[in-house]
Design a protein around this motif. Structure first.
Motif, mmCIF file in Angstrom:
data_model
loop_
_atom_site.group_PDB
_atom_site.id
_atom_site.type_symbol
_atom_site.label_atom_id
_atom_site.label_comp_id
_atom_site.label_asym_id
_atom_site.label_seq_id
_atom_site.Cartn_x
_atom_site.Cartn_y
_atom_site.Cartn_z
ATOM 1 N N GLN A 161 46.697 41.322 41.062
ATOM 2 C CA GLN A 161 45.546 40.417 41.126
ATOM 3 C C GLN A 161 46.027 38.972 41.175
ATOM 4 O O GLN A 161 45.459 38.139 41.879
ATOM 5 C CB GLN A 161 44.618 40.620 39.921
ATOM 6 N N PRO A 219 43.463 45.262 49.235
ATOM 7 C CA PRO A 219 43.148 45.196 47.798
ATOM 8 C C PRO A 219 42.343 46.404 47.321
ATOM 9 O O PRO A 219 42.567 46.890 46.218
ATOM 10 C CB PRO A 219 42.310 43.927 47.670
ATOM 11 N N LEU A 221 47.325 38.285 44.602
ATOM 12 C CA LEU A 221 46.177 38.101 45.479
ATOM 13 C C LEU A 221 45.672 36.670 45.397
ATOM 14 O O LEU A 221 45.323 36.038 46.393
ATOM 15 C CB LEU A 221 45.068 39.070 45.022
ATOM 16 N N THR A 227 44.187 40.484 52.234
ATOM 17 C CA THR A 227 42.893 41.128 52.468
ATOM 18 C C THR A 227 42.735 41.525 53.934
ATOM 19 O O THR A 227 41.912 42.370 54.267
ATOM 20 C CB THR A 227 41.713 40.212 52.084
ATOM 21 N N PRO A 286 37.722 39.544 47.649
ATOM 22 C CA PRO A 286 37.988 39.920 46.253
ATOM 23 C C PRO A 286 37.248 39.097 45.200
ATOM 24 O O PRO A 286 36.728 39.657 44.249
ATOM 25 C CB PRO A 286 39.492 39.719 46.113
#
Lengths: 109, 506
Positions: A48, A75, A51, A65, B231
């Motif tokens: 995470q 993800p 990311l 992504t 996300p």
């Protein structure tokens, strides 16, 4: 489980401290626990954070992504599919390690 | 919000499943192996794994995760991961040690380890609070599904559902039916996976393993709504990580999860069965986001515009909506509803019994009336079940959030209180009762302060969000426990020796 005083029993030393485990069985077991804890945290939270580090858009869009794995956006595949498999693998690894350790130390008595 | 026709197929299926479980429970009541099948190591462990999973799966897993995914996309993965990864933490840090301790409930562990009736009392109160909060979420699920099945409004469905739970509990109790966890798990997972396959097929995707191939649907959805898929669209990385961490430590501190380890034959089986437990839980958690993906995709395909408020109201029923929208056979939609009710029923009965047990044994018997006979204690326990059941209905009349969110508060409470108490109790012999008491009190304040004072002090809310307060809370509580323990006399030699020689030996 019958347990008698033996070679591996702590005797006078009955310190239990995760950061300073007494030598022998407990120290090895805590060593394994550390390895497992680190791989658990690294794979869960590390991804995470990664990311977040490589994101180019405000909502986290970025090179990761855009990748797709088994047709999933990366993800989603990594977190929703792979991590659970990884958890199962970690449990397997820990059980094998501890089984091995227990075998060695039970024989010594 | 709901269509008001009665879903007869769902009712028939529900009655059939309940009758089947009751029949199995009655015919197996002589055998004592509630969790252990006892035929060989591997089969035994797989059986315990299924028991762990069926004990775990509640309305939050069945309805909640898909609901959050429907609203918040990737943010829901924090729930998926938090509620599976927690078992890794539980296994490597505490699983076999808890088994070695040989105490059957959280308050018993606390008394054995800390030698203090105050600590025991506090942990019993916490156990009851966790049961209450957890049950509120389950009751919301029961209320929603019942209103779908019977076509009644939410309040009436809730009361009907609560009455059904209590009568089920009484009936099973009077008949002496044992619960067969393995069959229960099998029913739940079939109720979840079969309809999903049909939905995938209806929408034109592969019906084989939809949980591994719904990525294609997710990509199609991403083309329509790229913002939904990103996300951090619905929560910052901090919120994601804090929630995930809270759910993980909460898992490792939940009384009814920890209890599973005492009933396993030995520490080694306890360890290995966790592996199977995660696998069985994973089967459902791999699939839950697929339901929401298909529902969302159907919406965009058919140009259905849902405003935020109705989306929020409908989210917790999205697994059922997905089936209805996709147009799968009605009995399959009914199956989802039956699974959800079964999951919620078993969780509620388990939690009510453990909450009532904590009150009757740990508080009433141990503190107020040590001379109470077994009959009196049983009577108090029965009364406590009723009181708890009514209290939960009152709180569930106006549910404060989504099912998964309410459940997360129970996890935050467990992560802030019982997790540190167990963790330090097992891994640091110097932890004493003063530390445990100070820690539990701090944990209670951390959990409930943002709920009660969050509007006055917004900062509290952003650092300790109610669903995620254990991220900063658990480390804080651990610090408080260590400092308090160091400032006060060490615990008795006897306990430290037991910890070293019995709990931590090969």
């Amino acid at each position: 489980m019958e347990r008698n005083e033996g070679e591996s029993s702590p005797g006078g030393d009955y310190r239990v401290n995760f950061f300073r485990p007494r030598p022998g069985y407990l120290r090895k077991r805590v060593g394994y626990t550390w390895i497992l804890l680190i791989s658990w945290a690294f794979f869960t939270f590390g991804f995470q954070i990664l990311l977040m580090l490589v994101e180019t858009g405000p909502a986290g869009e970025g090179p990761l992504t855009n990748l797709s794995v088994f047709d999933f956006p990366l993800p989603y595949w990594y977190t929703g599919q792979f991590l659970i498999v990884w958890f199962i693998f970690l449990c397997l690894l820990f059980n094998l390690l501890v089984d091995h350790l227990t075998k060695i130390y039970r024989k010594r008595r | 919000m709901m269509s008001d026709d009665i879903k007869w197929i769902a009712i028939v299926l529900l009655v059939l499943v309940l009758a089947l479980l009751m029949w199995v429970g009655l015919s197996s009541r002589r055998s004592h192996g509630e969790y252990y099948l006892g035929t060989g190591h591997t089969i035994g462990r797989i059986g315990i794994g299924a028991a762990i999973a069926s004990n775990w799966m509640s309305a939050a897993s069945f309805l909640g995760i898909a609901g959050v995914f429907y609203l918040k996309g990737y943010f829901a993965m924090a729930y998926v991961i938090g509620w599976t990864g927690g078992y890794v933490l539980l296994l490597i840090l505490m699983g076999s040690q808890i088994r070695r301790f040989g105490k059957y409930t959280a308050p018993e562990f606390v008394e054995a380890r800390y030698d203090s009736s105050t600590a025991r009392f506090l942990s019993a109160v916490i156990t009851i609070l966790i049961s209450l909060v957890y049950c509120v979420a389950q009751y919301k699920g029961i209320g929603l599904v019942f209103s779908w099945v019977f076509g009644l409004d939410y309040t009436r469905s809730l009361i009907l559902g609560a009455a059904a739970v209590v009568s089920y509990l009484v009936l099973a109790g009077t008949l002496g039916a044992t619960r067969n966890q393995q069959i229960h798990y099998a029913i739940l997972i079939i109720c979840f996976l079969l309809p999903l396959m049909a939905i995938a097929d209806r929408l034109g995707y592969s019906w084989i393993l939809p949980q591994a191939t719904y990525g294609t649907a997710l990509r199609d959805l991403a083309q329509q709504e790229p913002a939904f898929i990103a996300p951090w669209s619905h929560g910052t990385p901090f919120e994601w990580i804090a929630l995930c961490f809270t759910l993980m430590v909460g898992t490792a501190g939940l009384p009814h999860v920890l209890s599973r380890f005492y009933t396993v034959p030995n520490a080694r089986d306890a360890r290995w069965s966790v592996l199977w437990g995660i696998f069985f839980i994973g089967l459902l958690y791999w699939s839950a986001p697929a339901y929401a993906t298909f529902a969302k995709l159907w919406e965009t395909r058919n140009g259905l515009q849902v405003d935020a408020q109705s989306a929020h109201a409908m989210a917790d029923l999205i697994v059922i909506k997905a089936g209805e929208w996709a147009g799968i056979p009605r009995w399959l939609v009914g199956l989802v509803a039956v699974g959800a009710i079964m999951a919620a029923f078993s969780t509620v009965t388990g939690l009510l019994i453990s909450g009532a047990g904590a009150f009757s044994y740990d508080i009433y018997y141990r503190l107020f009336n040590p001379r109470a006979s077994e009959r009196q204690r049983l009577l108090v326990a029965k009364g406590a079940v009723l009181v708890l059941a009514v209290l939960v209905v009152l709180f569930a009349l106006k549910p404060p959030g989504l099912i998964a969110e309410i459940t997360a508060i129970a996890f935050a409470l467990a992560g802030n209180t019982l997790f540190p108490v167990f963790l330090l109790g097992i891994w640091w012999d110097r932890t004493n009762k003063y530390g445990a008491i100070a820690g539990m009190l701090t944990g209670l304040v951390i959990t409930f302060a943002p709920l009660l004072l969050g509007s006055t002090f917004p900062l509290l809310f952003s650092y300790f969000p109610p669903t995620s307060s254990a991220f900063l809370g658990a480390p804080l509580v651990i610090t408080v426990m260590i400092l308090t323990s160091l400032a006060t006399p060490p615990p008795p030699e006897r306990i430290r020796r037991f910890l070293a020689e019995e709990v931590h030996s090969p």
